[in-house]
Design an enzyme around this catalytic site. Sequence first.
Site, short mmCIF file in Angstrom:
data_model
loop_
_atom_site.label_atom_id
_atom_site.label_comp_id
_atom_site.label_asym_id
_atom_site.label_seq_id
_atom_site.Cartn_x
_atom_site.Cartn_y
_atom_site.Cartn_z
N ARG A 1 26.92 42.19 88.04
CA ARG A 1 26.06 41.03 87.81
C ARG A 1 26.93 39.76 87.91
O ARG A 1 27.86 39.58 87.12
CB ARG A 1 25.43 41.13 86.42
N HIS B 1 23.32 30.17 85.89
CA HIS B 1 24.11 30.44 84.69
C HIS B 1 24.80 29.12 84.30
O HIS B 1 26.01 29.00 84.31
CB HIS B 1 25.11 31.57 84.95
N GLU C 1 20.08 33.11 79.86
CA GLU C 1 20.06 32.52 78.52
C GLU C 1 19.53 31.09 78.49
O GLU C 1 20.27 30.14 78.15
CB GLU C 1 21.46 32.57 77.89
N ASN D 1 21.06 39.80 76.56
CA ASN D 1 22.47 39.58 76.23
C ASN D 1 22.58 39.63 74.72
O ASN D 1 21.95 38.81 74.03
CB ASN D 1 22.95 38.23 76.74
N TYR E 1 25.19 40.02 71.25
CA TYR E 1 26.55 40.02 70.69
C TYR E 1 26.56 40.32 69.19
O TYR E 1 27.38 41.09 68.72
CB TYR E 1 27.24 38.68 70.97
N GLU F 1 24.40 41.67 79.17
CA GLU F 1 25.72 41.30 78.62
C GLU F 1 25.87 41.93 77.25
O GLU F 1 24.94 41.89 76.44
CB GLU F 1 25.85 39.77 78.41
O1 IFM Z 1 30.56 33.73 78.08
C1 IFM Z 1 29.24 33.77 77.65
C2 IFM Z 1 28.29 33.92 78.83
O2 IFM Z 1 28.46 32.92 79.75
C3 IFM Z 1 26.87 33.88 78.34
N1 IFM Z 1 26.64 34.81 77.27
C4 IFM Z 1 27.59 34.82 76.18
C5 IFM Z 1 29.01 34.92 76.71
C6 IFM Z 1 30.01 34.93 75.54
O3 IFM Z 1 29.90 33.76 74.81
#
Ligand code: IFM
Length: 472
Positions: free
Chosen positions: A87, A131, A176, A305, A307, A377
Amino acid sequence: MTTVDGARATGAALRFPPGFRWGTATAAYQIEGAAALDGRTPSIWDTFSRIPGKVLGGDTGDTAADHYHRMAEDVGLMKRLGMSDYRFSVAWPRVQPTGRGPAAQRGLDFYRRLVDALLEAGIRPVATLYHWDLPQELEDAGGWPHRDTAERFAEYAGRVAGALGDRVASWTTLNEPWCAAFLGYASGVHAPGRTEPGASLRAAHHLNLAHGLGVRALRAALPRSAEVSLTLNAHAVRPLTDSAADLDAARRIDAVGNRIFLDPVFHGRLPPDLVRDTAALTDWSFVRDGDLAVTAEPIDWLGLNYYSPTVVAAAGPGTPPGDPAPSPWPGAEGRVRFLPAPGPRTAMDWPVDPGGLYELLTRLRDELPGVPLLITENGAAYGDYADPEGAVHDPERIAYLRGHLAAVHRAISDGADVRGYFVWSLLDNFEWAYGYSKRFGIVHVDFATQRRTPKDSARWYAEVIARGGLAP
Ligand code: IFM
């Protein structure tokens, strides 16, 4: 029966379904460099990163990981690691330098070469069109709060699809949009650095509109078999307690963090509670008749995405004065407190909590039946360094990835239709306002020499891919 980071393991390997897509993700401004080459013009990030104090250490993406010149080596790395998918994002100012009009051949050529190299290596290209690198000219004309930017995006999407549609079968409109709208136009910690909460809500709507118009432009230019998608950083929002006040705080954050995109895109409506929560900032009259039919153009999968989770509570009387910095949560200022989730942290100070990913996947399983999901992500930054032998040992990242993959596996076992998992990121890169201080790659980059060194996590991930899952 044991527990692996919240997921149930049975002592057997956790195998993923046949055809599961294994990949990594990157973004143009974070890795390409070559910022002024072959006709590329400045994006909002070129401008923003030059404003003193905006990016740690004054770092910029001018050179980044020099992927523009090292693309063949990077594709070779992915091939050796056994990826099925890659990606990447297309830099809008590289292929349409003024943000309008004909595409620049030299810019497109780079992506043609990249895609050809990927196909040659047996890797499926997954192209993201936006992006965060808006051509500066479009920001000067008003940026995302300005409706015309959505029209410009559709034109750009059509041109890129026209040029690469014979080679790229998997497309994502936006990455995002929450960050683009609210970090870019409300808190101002991302480019273009504006702190205008009302304008940030306009930006969010125009990003939704750009997505819908972009889907139409892509469908018009691509073969019927092409996949079109959107990627959200949907938030796993948790109330601190079950009190009515904390539940309402979570509802508010869910509205402006998640449903502001999910509802227009999947249900063709605006969340009524969001409209109420933000009434002091906007009357939403910028949403025109017919817009919500455009935003709801059907897509083939939703990219997520993830985290870490977001823990919130009501900001009641007695709450200590909050952070005076502008908030990225319009309509929630002064009403919601954000709390650190317990547990270990990454170098970003983000909690490691795979349970949040499971919560998100099972929620979307229930709310969006029939919509396949892809983890576009997931990953973590740690303080990696090459040891004297040149090896990079990153056991924390392996533990992070393993825990999150186990959570994805558990969600699939419980009925979530998850089609793939892409690690963020292939390479250490420009981490936006943190510059080069945070390393997310499974491949270490020495930014002085541009030498690439696969970390232990890259080798571990290659084994996961080869095995089709996690070892017992
Ligand atoms: O680096 C970023 C990415 O560009 C978008 N999602 C989160 C990642 C980590 O912060």
